[in-house]
Write an enzyme that holds these catalytic residues in place. Structure first.
Site, PDB file in Angstrom:
ATOM      1  CG  ASP A 196     -15.578 -60.480   2.841  1.00  0.00           C
ATOM      2  OD1 ASP A 196     -15.118 -61.180   1.929  1.00  0.00           O
ATOM      3  OD2 ASP A 196     -15.008 -59.475   3.288  1.00  0.00           O
ATOM      4  CG  ASP A 219      -4.940 -51.586  -6.167  1.00  0.00           C
ATOM      5  OD1 ASP A 219      -4.545 -52.585  -5.533  1.00  0.00           O
ATOM      6  OD2 ASP A 219      -4.300 -51.076  -7.099  1.00  0.00           O
ATOM      7  CG  ASP A 261      -7.865 -54.486   7.212  1.00  0.00           C
ATOM      8  OD1 ASP A 261      -7.309 -55.187   6.354  1.00  0.00           O
ATOM      9  OD2 ASP A 261      -9.012 -54.019   7.066  1.00  0.00           O
ATOM     10  CG  ASN A 300      -8.751 -50.810   1.522  1.00  0.00           C
ATOM     11  OD1 ASN A 300      -8.900 -49.900   2.328  1.00  0.00           O
ATOM     12  ND2 ASN A 300      -9.016 -52.067   1.811  1.00  0.00           N
TER      13      ASN A 300
END
Length: 973
Positions: free
Chosen positions: A82, A186, A192, A220
């Site tokens: 990101d 994963d 979120d 995750n």
């Protein structure tokens, strides 16, 4: 893995070392993890602004990691996800590519730390969809695979950021280009990216034998700790099956066995998601009820508040607005930041053990304020959404509350060279703090527990009405998941119009009592129909056929509130019928909860059935429109039978919300109530809208009529967004909530209706329905009781009991009753939403016929007197009756052709119920062609102004009002 993007010194201020206090807290966190046998990995995300060629930046990064190593950390991760893939000019002068710059930094840090056994690297291209043009042809990944030292493991999320499936075939390409087995991060349960979704379904879509091709797997989890019991439990079951598949390598990674929702595991010993879910459900029910029994586990009852309002009805919950809970982290990471991002955490091999390590952090943090959550490990950071907490303080409620929130540490499944017995821990840790979170325990004015509100159902819909199957998938096993599909190409599904063959098919055979209680979505038995107020009124002969006059010729009749209220808390199973309202949650109730919030790409059975019914009812609603257009009398009968099934499912879900609030422990309630509250509110509106469709939907045969085709909203800008099959799950906004919302006429514009969940959850049952003939007296009584006045004014109201009711509602009930909806609780009607489709004609008729009759009813000097409490309300009402109304400007009527008025009693503190009331009215007006609505509000009424503004109304720049100091508010549909 510790990798919260919200922690400034992890990402934005990565160069700054931790203070002495922060380092001490980090040490306590690492020691707590080591005591539980959990390997703590410290991750840092420096790629956002790091100058890779700068010796100073490299030194600062190494010093930061050495500081963490000094407090006991042994495992590390560098995250370059990101970030902007473009390098600065200084880096372009030194490195030929971004991949070489990142590999150079990672190799240097890895060696400076002494080549730790666990050192993970997250590439900028971390899934197939981010690779250009493909993983095998990506120059970036080729360079990373060649340049990174062999001891550094590389993270991969699969085909997408949130991958629906993972198989050995898909990983072969990645393994070849990375020159090592990847560590899977994963994101299946990461939630979120959407504040209205949580995932409680089983671990699925991962092929058997997958672990032999991985160096590890990290899960995750949901941001809410309590939501992760089934994900972690079923992950443990899956991993145990992986150990068995190592002994049968010929079956490794076979695609056939990876079919979603299969039951093949019972036959060949491979992993079955449904069997794993059943095991997890039983353990979770025991865990939930155990938490509720622990000291401080269940939230103490909070009595409902009965408030006296001002001269006008209170339209919202201004006195019950939520506040942002103050974070109270214990042993938390530096800064007390949460991990809300699915930033890939990873685990590499260790010597001599193979284990599944669940999250055992006994830590909690605050929920992220609006706009602070990140999308899961991808380039789409702009897709972040806000949290579910309110930022509005309240003077009427306590301003402090604790929070029970997961720190977000992912679950690691570590694959190691030498197999050994697995240690699988599947019990979800209870990380709640000892926080007082009172719950509203509705009581009557004398303090005794109140009965829950009734649910009225049509008399014409009875158990003997022929019904159609709910659609494809209805015959599947109750727990089988249903994939989320777009409405394109779904003509054979529930949206398809009814064929003559379907219309002539026989009725559905009723289920036995045992079958009816096996599935929470099963058809209700006659016994339940006689005892449950949420069910239709039972006929004398339950097997007698319905005559055309009963089912095909007229609209769905509703029971009166008194008829429907004998036993409003009728539970879901016979066992619950004799239990107390606070009895422990049952297995079927928890199963319903899971089926409402299943997985990113799949709905549970209950959610799918709700959607199928609603889609079918919407697509075929012209069969019960005005005038009726059904080609045969069976059309209306079948529609009403389907509507009955939908209403029963809505009633069961609303009762689940009430039961959950009454029985769940504090930590579980805090984490999951906002999601269940959202679904409850949407189903209240959807169920009332379905009731309204029968007999009120205008079927204009001429599409060029005044209001056009009554279903123009299907093709309007509020229609559901059509998605590609490879779309990430955040494109499906809201999950079940979003899909139900998109099926309403006002559709996706309902996002303006978002309100935070109540700080004090209430188990109050509400009923939302169209107006009944007997409602007028109850609504007028509500208007009188909402006025706080002195005895002198009370005497006037005794002599003229209809005065306030006529002022607020009289014209709507007389001239436009078909657009009036009623909100009801245990005390009777407690709110209303009234509207007029053609406001211009409505106002003309009101001024010419209704007002003259009212003027004879109330003398003009009725409101004169002293300045007594409540006197201003009387004066305003009499002035309204005897003053010639001003004309509404024509530009307003052209752009906002419909008039609305909303109000709730002061005792309604749940903003969700008020929102559902408004949503239902606007949907009805939009379905019949309205493109905009307006209302008149007094400038002094701050509560109504605030309430309407939260529903998307804005002040219109025109001067108008039938009384001084009023203004017009408008909203497009």
């Amino acid at each position: 893995m510790y990798a919260p993007k919200d922690e400034l010194k992890h990402r934005l201020l990565w160069r700054e070392p931790y203070t002495e206090h922060e380092a001490a807290r980090m040490r306590s966190l690492i020691e707590a993890a080591q005591e539980q046998g959990v390997e703590f990995i410290f991750a840092i995300s420096a790629g956002q602004d790091m100058v890779f060629s700068s010796a100073g930046d490299r030194l600062l990064l190494q010093q930061k990691l050495r500081q963490v190593a000094a407090v006991g950390c042994r495992s590390f991760a560098l995250l370059f996800d990101d970030i902007d893939p473009c390098m600065c000019q200084a880096d372009r002068d030194v490195f030929p590519s971004l991949a070489q710059a990142q590999a150079s930094v990672a190799n240097e840090v890895y060696q400076e730390l002494g080549q730790p056994s666990i050192f993970l690297f997250c590439p900028t291209e971390y899934c197939s969809s981010l690779c250009s043009p493909s993983p095998s042809q990506s120059c970036y990944l080729q360079t990373i695979g060649q340049e990174l030292l062999p001891g550094i493991d590389i993270i991969w999320t699969g085909p997408k950021v949130v991958s629906q499936e993972l198989s050995a075939v898909l990983l072969e390409e990645v393994e070849a280009v990375l020159k090592r087995c990847p560590v899977i991060w994963d994101n299946l349960y990461a939630n979120d990216y959407d504040c209205r979704r949580v995932f409680l379904g089983p671990y699925m879509g991962r092929a058997p034998g997958l672990m032999s091709r991985l160096h590890g797997l990290l899960l995750n989890p949901n941001c809410e700790l309590q939501a992760n019991f089934i994900p972690i439990h079923t992950l443990g079951t899956w991993f145990q099956s992986e150990l068995g598949s190592c002994a049968h390598p010929d079956h490794a990674g076979t695609e056939e066995v990876a079919a979603l929702g299969d039951s093949q595991g019972a036959q060949d010993g491979s992993y079955s998601p449904q069997e794993a879910l059943e095991l997890a459900l039983r353990d979770w029910v025991a865990e939930i009820n155990q938490q509720a029994l622990e000291p401080g586990g269940r939230t103490p009852g909070h009595p409902s508040v009965s408030l006296k309002g001002g001269p006008r009805l209170q339209p919202g919950t201004e006195g019950g607005q939520e506040v942002t809970p103050n974070p109270q982290p214990q042993n938390s990471a530096p800064g007390g930041a949460d991990q809300h991002s699915p930033e890939p955490c990873r685990v590499a091999p260790e010597e001599g053990c193979r284990e599944v390590t669940p999250e055992s952090e006994k830590d909690s943090g605050n929920r992220t304020p609006l706009g602070h959550q990140q999308s899961p490990t991808g380039a789409e950071d702009q897709l972040t959404t806000g949290s579910r907490e309110s930022c509005e303080p309240s003077s009427a409620l306590p301003s402090e509350a604790g929070s029970a929130q997961s720190l977000g540490v992912p679950v690691a499944t570590k694959i190691l060279p030498s197999p050994s017995p697995t240690t699988s821990s599947s019990n979800g840790a209870n990380t709640s703090q000892n926080i007082s979170l009172p719950i509203s325990d509705a009581r009557t004015r004398d303090g005794s527990p109140v009965q829950s509100p009734s649910s009225t159902q049509p008399e014409a819909i009875r158990t003997d009405v022929p019904q159609t199957p709910p659609g494809p998938g209805a015959d599947a096993s109750p727990g089988a998941p249903a994939p989320l599909i777009d409405e394109v190409g779904a003509s054979s599904g529930p949206m398809a119009p009814v064929t003559p063959e379907e219309a002539g098919s026989g009725p559905i055979a009723p289920l036995t009592p045992k079958e009816a209680t096996t599935s929470p979505t099963a058809q209700v038995t006659p016994e339940e129909l006689r005892t449950s107020p949420m069910a239709p009124e039972a006929r004398t002969s339950l097997t007698a056929p319905v005559t055309p006059e009963e089912a095909g010729s007229g609209p769905m009749a509703l029971m009166t509130p008194k008829e429907a209220r004998p036993n409003p808390t009728a539970p879901l199973t016979p066992e619950e019928a004799v239990s107390s309202p606070t009895a422990p949650l049952t297995l079927e109730e928890v199963r319903m909860l899971v089926e409402l919030f299943y997985l990113p790409y799949h709905h549970g059975a209950l959610a799918q059935e709700l959607l199928e019914h609603f889609r079918w009812l919407r697509a075929n609603s012209l069969s019960v429109g005005v005038p009726p257009t059904a080609p045969d009398p069976c059309g209306g009968t079948r529609w009403r039978g389907r509507a009955q099934s939908f209403q029963l499912l809505c009633a069961r879900t609303c009762r689940l919300h009430s039961r959950f609030v009454s029985t769940a422990g504090r930590a579980l309630l805090y984490d999951l109530h906002p999601y269940l509250w959202d679904i409850r509110n949407m189903l209240l509106a959807a169920c009332a809208f379905v009731l309204w469709l029968d007999g009120h939907l205008l079927c204009d045969p001429d599409p060029k009529g005044t209001w056009g085709n009554c279903f123009g909203w299907c093709q309007s800008i509020t229609a559901p967004i059509l998605l590609r099959r490879d779309a990430e799950p955040w494109a499906r906004r809201g999950g079940l909530f979003g899909e139900l919302q998109a099926l309403l006429p006002v559709g996706n514009s309902c996002d303006l209706f978002y309100h935070p969940p109540p700080l004090f959850p209430s188990s109050q049952l509400y009923l939302l329905r169209p107006l009944l003939p007997l409602d007028k007296g109850e609504l007028y009584r509500m208007c009188r009781e909402s006025l706080d006045c002195d005895p002198k004014v009370a005497e006037i109201l005794v002599a003229h009991p209809d005065l306030l009711g006529d002022r607020l509602l009289g014209s709507f009930l007389s001239l436009s009753p078909e657009y009036t909806f009623v909100l009801e609780d245990e005390g009777g009607p407690c709110g209303y939403a009234a509207g007029a489709l053609h406001a211009e004609g409505f106002l003309q008729q009101r001024d010419s016929s209704w007002l003259p009759a009212i003027r004879h009813k109330y003398p003009p000097d009725l409101g004169t007197g002293g300045s007594a409490l409540g006197q201003d309300a009387l004066e305003e009402a009499v002035l309204f009756f005897h003053t010639e109304p001003l004309a509404v400007p024509q530009p307003v009527l052209r752009r906002f052709p419909s008039l609305v008025q909303l109000g709730t009693a002061p005792r309604v503190l749940d903003m969700g119920a008020s929102r559902s009331l408004a949503l239902c009215l606007l949907s009805a007006l939009r379905a019949n062609g309205s493109r905009g609505v307006f209302c008149q509000v007094s400038d002094a009424d701050r509560q109504q102004l605030s309430f309407y503004s939260k529903l998307g109304f804005v002040a219109l720049p025109v001067a108008w009002g039938s009384s001084p100091g009023s203004q017009l508010l408008g909203r497009l549909l």
